[in-house]
Design a protein around this motif. Structure first.
Motif, PDB file in Angstrom:
ATOM      1  N   ALA A  13       0.836  -1.205   0.000  1.00  0.00           N
ATOM      2  CA  ALA A  13       0.000   0.000   0.000  1.00  0.00           C
ATOM      3  C   ALA A  13       0.870   1.254   0.000  1.00  0.00           C
ATOM      4  O   ALA A  13       0.580   2.224  -0.714  1.00  0.00           O
ATOM      5  CB  ALA A  13      -0.929  -0.009   1.209  1.00  0.00           C
ATOM      6  N   ALA A  14       1.934   1.241   0.782  1.00  0.00           N
ATOM      7  CA  ALA A  14       2.824   2.401   0.841  1.00  0.00           C
ATOM      8  C   ALA A  14       3.534   2.617  -0.493  1.00  0.00           C
ATOM      9  O   ALA A  14       3.706   3.760  -0.928  1.00  0.00           O
ATOM     10  CB  ALA A  14       3.839   2.226   1.969  1.00  0.00           C
ATOM     11  N   ARG A  15       3.919   1.539  -1.153  1.00  0.00           N
ATOM     12  CA  ARG A  15       4.549   1.674  -2.475  1.00  0.00           C
ATOM     13  C   ARG A  15       3.576   2.306  -3.473  1.00  0.00           C
ATOM     14  O   ARG A  15       3.972   3.148  -4.283  1.00  0.00           O
ATOM     15  CB  ARG A  15       5.033   0.327  -2.985  1.00  0.00           C
ATOM     16  N   ARG A  16       2.306   1.917  -3.421  1.00  0.00           N
ATOM     17  CA  ARG A  16       1.296   2.529  -4.297  1.00  0.00           C
ATOM     18  C   ARG A  16       1.128   4.011  -3.971  1.00  0.00           C
ATOM     19  O   ARG A  16       1.003   4.843  -4.867  1.00  0.00           O
ATOM     20  CB  ARG A  16      -0.040   1.801  -4.173  1.00  0.00           C
ATOM     21  N   TYR A  17       1.135   4.323  -2.691  1.00  0.00           N
ATOM     22  CA  TYR A  17       1.010   5.706  -2.250  1.00  0.00           C
ATOM     23  C   TYR A  17       2.168   6.545  -2.792  1.00  0.00           C
ATOM     24  O   TYR A  17       1.974   7.648  -3.304  1.00  0.00           O
ATOM     25  CB  TYR A  17       0.949   5.726  -0.727  1.00  0.00           C
ATOM     26  N   VAL A  18       3.385   6.002  -2.709  1.00  0.00           N
ATOM     27  CA  VAL A  18       4.562   6.705  -3.229  1.00  0.00           C
ATOM     28  C   VAL A  18       4.444   6.887  -4.740  1.00  0.00           C
ATOM     29  O   VAL A  18       4.784   7.947  -5.274  1.00  0.00           O
ATOM     30  CB  VAL A  18       5.868   5.961  -2.852  1.00  0.00           C
ATOM     31  N   THR A  19       3.952   5.866  -5.431  1.00  0.00           N
ATOM     32  CA  THR A  19       3.781   5.970  -6.885  1.00  0.00           C
ATOM     33  C   THR A  19       2.789   7.075  -7.234  1.00  0.00           C
ATOM     34  O   THR A  19       3.019   7.861  -8.156  1.00  0.00           O
ATOM     35  CB  THR A  19       3.308   4.623  -7.460  1.00  0.00           C
ATOM     36  N   GLN A  20       1.709   7.156  -6.493  1.00  0.00           N
ATOM     37  CA  GLN A  20       0.672   8.146  -6.780  1.00  0.00           C
ATOM     38  C   GLN A  20       1.043   9.552  -6.302  1.00  0.00           C
ATOM     39  O   GLN A  20       0.627  10.543  -6.894  1.00  0.00           O
ATOM     40  CB  GLN A  20      -0.653   7.729  -6.149  1.00  0.00           C
ATOM     41  N   TYR A  21       1.797   9.629  -5.222  1.00  0.00           N
ATOM     42  CA  TYR A  21       2.137  10.918  -4.606  1.00  0.00           C
ATOM     43  C   TYR A  21       3.640  10.980  -4.328  1.00  0.00           C
ATOM     44  O   TYR A  21       4.074  11.062  -3.178  1.00  0.00           O
ATOM     45  CB  TYR A  21       1.348  11.116  -3.306  1.00  0.00           C
TER      46      TYR A  21
END
Length: 79
Positions: A13-21
């Motif tokens: 989830a954190a990796r997705r968050y970093v990708t998006q933001y």
């Protein structure tokens, strides 16, 4: 997810968050925290360094307490 010891889920989830933001210090802080919980120290330290750099480039007063947590976590990881 971290509070439920779901390290893999929290990291994903954190990796997705970093990708998006990618410019969000919070996103990198969360990734660093998840990686640290999973024992991936070097990657966690890099994520924390990125979080600190992003915050210092554009400090926001409401994130000041989290900035202190970022620095504390970095110190612990750098050990």
């Amino acid at each position: 997810m971290l509070s439920q010891q779901n390290i893999a889920g929290a990291t994903a989830a954190a990796r997705r968050y970093v990708t998006q933001y990618s410019r969000s210090p919070i996103a990198h802080f969360l990734l660093g925290s998840a990686l640290a919980s999973g024992g991936v120290r070097d990657d966690a330290l890099r994520a924390m360094e990125t979080a600190i750099t992003l915050y210092e480039q554009d400090p926001k007063p409401d994130l000041a307490p989290i900035y202190e947590a970022m620095k504390s976590t970095r110190e612990r990881l750098a050990g």
